[in-house]
Motif scaffolding. Structure first.
Motif, PDB file in Angstrom:
ATOM      1  N   SER A  27       0.752  -1.449   0.197  1.00 53.61           N
ATOM      2  CA  SER A  27       0.044  -0.046   0.145  1.00 53.61           C
ATOM      3  C   SER A  27       0.754   1.379  -0.083  1.00 53.61           C
ATOM      4  O   SER A  27       2.414   0.836   0.337  1.00 53.61           O
ATOM      5  CB  SER A  27      -0.769   0.465   1.530  1.00 53.61           C
ATOM      6  OG  SER A  27      -0.260   0.048   2.298  1.00 53.61           O
ATOM      7  N   ALA A  28      -0.062   2.576  -0.323  1.00 49.07           N
ATOM      8  CA  ALA A  28       0.965   3.684  -0.306  1.00 49.07           C
ATOM      9  C   ALA A  28       0.219   4.550   0.015  1.00 49.07           C
ATOM     10  O   ALA A  28      -1.385   4.685  -0.229  1.00 49.07           O
ATOM     11  CB  ALA A  28       1.644   3.723  -2.037  1.00 49.07           C
ATOM     12  N   ARG A  29       0.734   6.002   0.178  1.00 54.46           N
ATOM     13  CA  ARG A  29      -0.460   7.087   1.289  1.00 54.46           C
ATOM     14  C   ARG A  29       0.596   8.177   0.813  1.00 54.46           C
ATOM     15  O   ARG A  29       1.891   8.469   0.904  1.00 54.46           O
ATOM     16  CB  ARG A  29      -1.071   7.018   2.262  1.00 54.46           C
ATOM     17  CG  ARG A  29       0.167   6.795   2.802  1.00 54.46           C
ATOM     18  CD  ARG A  29      -0.153   6.817   4.304  1.00 54.46           C
ATOM     19  NE  ARG A  29       1.182   7.408   5.515  1.00 54.46           N
ATOM     20  CZ  ARG A  29       0.554   6.820   6.961  1.00 54.46           C
ATOM     21  NH1 ARG A  29      -0.367   5.965   7.362  1.00 54.46           N
ATOM     22  NH2 ARG A  29       1.189   7.221   7.357  1.00 54.46           N
ATOM     23  N   GLN A  46       3.996  11.633   3.312  1.00 54.29           N
ATOM     24  CA  GLN A  46       4.353   9.918   2.109  1.00 54.29           C
ATOM     25  C   GLN A  46       4.723   8.587   3.194  1.00 54.29           C
ATOM     26  O   GLN A  46       5.036   9.101   4.223  1.00 54.29           O
ATOM     27  CB  GLN A  46       5.620   9.725   1.318  1.00 54.29           C
ATOM     28  CG  GLN A  46       6.555  11.248   2.533  1.00 54.29           C
ATOM     29  CD  GLN A  46       7.408  11.680   1.568  1.00 54.29           C
ATOM     30  OE1 GLN A  46       7.481  11.072   0.439  1.00 54.29           O
ATOM     31  NE2 GLN A  46       7.897  12.978   1.191  1.00 54.29           N
ATOM     32  N   ARG A  47       3.905   7.499   3.071  1.00 55.54           N
ATOM     33  CA  ARG A  47       4.593   6.717   3.100  1.00 55.54           C
ATOM     34  C   ARG A  47       3.860   5.109   1.965  1.00 55.54           C
ATOM     35  O   ARG A  47       2.963   5.584   1.345  1.00 55.54           O
ATOM     36  CB  ARG A  47       3.622   5.882   4.398  1.00 55.54           C
ATOM     37  CG  ARG A  47       4.336   4.141   5.111  1.00 55.54           C
ATOM     38  CD  ARG A  47       3.548   3.951   5.598  1.00 55.54           C
ATOM     39  NE  ARG A  47       2.116   3.644   6.012  1.00 55.54           N
ATOM     40  CZ  ARG A  47       2.091   3.096   6.591  1.00 55.54           C
ATOM     41  NH1 ARG A  47       1.808   3.489   8.713  1.00 55.54           N
ATOM     42  NH2 ARG A  47       0.445   2.348   6.741  1.00 55.54           N
ATOM     43  N   MET A  48       4.885   4.237   2.110  1.00 55.83           N
ATOM     44  CA  MET A  48       4.998   3.514   0.823  1.00 55.83           C
ATOM     45  C   MET A  48       5.480   1.486   1.624  1.00 55.83           C
ATOM     46  O   MET A  48       6.615   2.311   1.968  1.00 55.83           O
ATOM     47  CB  MET A  48       5.831   3.404   0.024  1.00 55.83           C
ATOM     48  CG  MET A  48       5.811   2.011  -1.311  1.00 55.83           C
ATOM     49  SD  MET A  48       6.383   1.991  -2.724  1.00 55.83           S
ATOM     50  CE  MET A  48       6.209   0.897  -3.082  1.00 55.83           C
ATOM     51  N   ARG A  49       4.566   0.371   1.690  1.00 53.93           N
ATOM     52  CA  ARG A  49       4.736  -0.161   2.387  1.00 53.93           C
ATOM     53  C   ARG A  49       4.832  -1.500   1.224  1.00 53.93           C
ATOM     54  O   ARG A  49       3.583  -1.934   0.560  1.00 53.93           O
ATOM     55  CB  ARG A  49       3.712  -0.763   3.121  1.00 53.93           C
ATOM     56  CG  ARG A  49       4.201  -0.119   4.360  1.00 53.93           C
ATOM     57  CD  ARG A  49       3.465  -0.274   5.430  1.00 53.93           C
ATOM     58  NE  ARG A  49       3.530   0.463   6.838  1.00 53.93           N
ATOM     59  CZ  ARG A  49       3.077   0.165   8.333  1.00 53.93           C
ATOM     60  NH1 ARG A  49       1.655  -0.118   7.874  1.00 53.93           N
ATOM     61  NH2 ARG A  49       3.274   0.831   9.393  1.00 53.93           N
ATOM     62  N   GLU A  71      10.169  -0.824   3.379  1.00 56.21           N
ATOM     63  CA  GLU A  71       8.954   0.963   3.563  1.00 56.21           C
ATOM     64  C   GLU A  71       9.401   1.727   3.748  1.00 56.21           C
ATOM     65  O   GLU A  71      10.821   2.200   3.736  1.00 56.21           O
ATOM     66  CB  GLU A  71       8.665   0.540   5.145  1.00 56.21           C
ATOM     67  CG  GLU A  71       7.669   1.568   5.729  1.00 56.21           C
ATOM     68  CD  GLU A  71       7.392   1.485   7.082  1.00 56.21           C
ATOM     69  OE1 GLU A  71       6.423   0.546   7.158  1.00 56.21           O
ATOM     70  OE2 GLU A  71       7.194   2.227   8.185  1.00 56.21           O
ATOM     71  N   SER A 301      -4.442   7.521  -0.617  1.00 56.99           N
ATOM     72  CA  SER A 301      -4.111   5.967  -0.109  1.00 56.99           C
ATOM     73  C   SER A 301      -4.573   5.342  -1.527  1.00 56.99           C
ATOM     74  O   SER A 301      -5.474   5.314  -2.400  1.00 56.99           O
ATOM     75  CB  SER A 301      -4.624   5.749   1.130  1.00 56.99           C
ATOM     76  OG  SER A 301      -5.530   5.634   1.087  1.00 56.99           O
TER      77      SER A 301
END
Length: 304
Positions: A27-29, A46-49, A71, A301
């Protein structure tokens, strides 16, 4: 020639895993976040997993799993940080039994029997029904971990029991912390109830804690109610969250959390989520945290 070489390489790479499965998903946001009083009050969120999971199953139907996470996140002062795969989590399951070992969640964090977090507010779930609590939980994450966790779960019908044990040595110290958790949950129709008890033994100092929840749905509304306490808290934490589906694509959420640490203010927030299709969601919210600071965020997201 390049196409032939690529096809041959792919064939060789997959020839040895015909009886197994490797999945890659995540997922990402990204968006904007605001925290009153912070060194950088407005930030780019911002985050990407990415989760990498390997699955194999024996002829008898016993399933084996291994998972790692990559991450990337925003950091202080608009910096960006990333954590590569480090600690792995493993699982063995058969029927209603499951054993998790390594970089895995404990009983309460996993949600096996207790709905600890409820319906979070905003893009980042910056407020949750557990926000005023102070329980020390272990969970699955990216990079290195400073504890090993073992968790067992057994479900039969609508009844579930679970127990976990975590062993950690604090960085740079010789003191060891051990944590035990045990809990049970029951589903009945559109409702579920659960409770868990835990204890930290931190260099001989005990910190006992517990959590209990009740959740359900009535028509377009889904709710969750939580109560927690620990020896390190000044007061019992009580929280509740509500998700109301206005349409099939749009939902309104509300959260409140009270009690916990001495001097903590009541945390509360209001947010929304709107599905844009294809696994993409627009989300945002505003509220007040336990330190009496205004918090808010807005962004997008998506899952892949």
């Amino acid at each position: 020639m390049k196409k032939i070489l690529f096809a041959t390489t792919a064939l060789v790479a997959t020839a040895g895993v015909a009886a197994a499965e490797v999945t890659i998903g995540g997922s990402a946001r990204f968006g904007l976040g605001y925290t009153e009083g912070a060194a950088e009050e407005t930030r780019v969120e911002q985050r990407m997993r990415v989760n990498i999971t390997g699955i194999a199953e024996t002829d008898a139907g016993v399933k084996f799993e291994a998972r790692m996470r990559l991450e990337a996140n925003e950091d202080a002062n608009s910096a960006i940080s990333g954590r590569g795969p480090g600690a792995a989590g493993f699982a063995v399951s058969y029927g209603g039994f499951r054993l998790d070992v390594g970089n895995v969640s404990d009983v309460i964090d996993s949600g096996d029997v207790v709905d600890y977090y409820g319906y979070g507010i905003g893009l980042t779930s910056f407020l949750e029904q557990s926000s005023n609590g102070a329980l020390s939980l272990t969970g699955f994450g990216a990079g290195a971990q400073d504890q090993t966790t073992i968790k067992v779960r057994y479900s039969v019908g609508d009844f579930t029991v679970a127990a976990s044990y975590s062993d950690r040595v604090a960085a740079g110290l010789v003191t060891e912390r051990q944590q035990y958790q045990i809990g049970a949950g029951y589903n009945f129709g559109n409702y579920s109830i659960g409770a868990a008890f835990g204890s930290n033994d931190n260099a001989g100092v005990d910190d006992d804690f517990w959590a209990a929840s009740f959740k359900g749905s009535v028509g377009a509304a889904s709710f969750s109610v939580l109560a927690t306490d620990s020896d390190s808290q000044a007061d019992v934490t009580v929280g509740a969250s509500l998700n109301y589906d206005v349409t099939s694509a749009t939902a309104i959420r509300f959260v409140v959390s009270d009690g916990g640490a001495a001097g903590a203010e009541t945390a509360y927030g209001l947010g929304f989520r709107h599905g844009l299709g294809g696994g993409v969601t627009l989300a945002g919210g505003v509220g007040q945290d336990s330190g009496d600071n205004t918090v808010a965020d807005l962004g997008v997201s998506f899952s892949f």
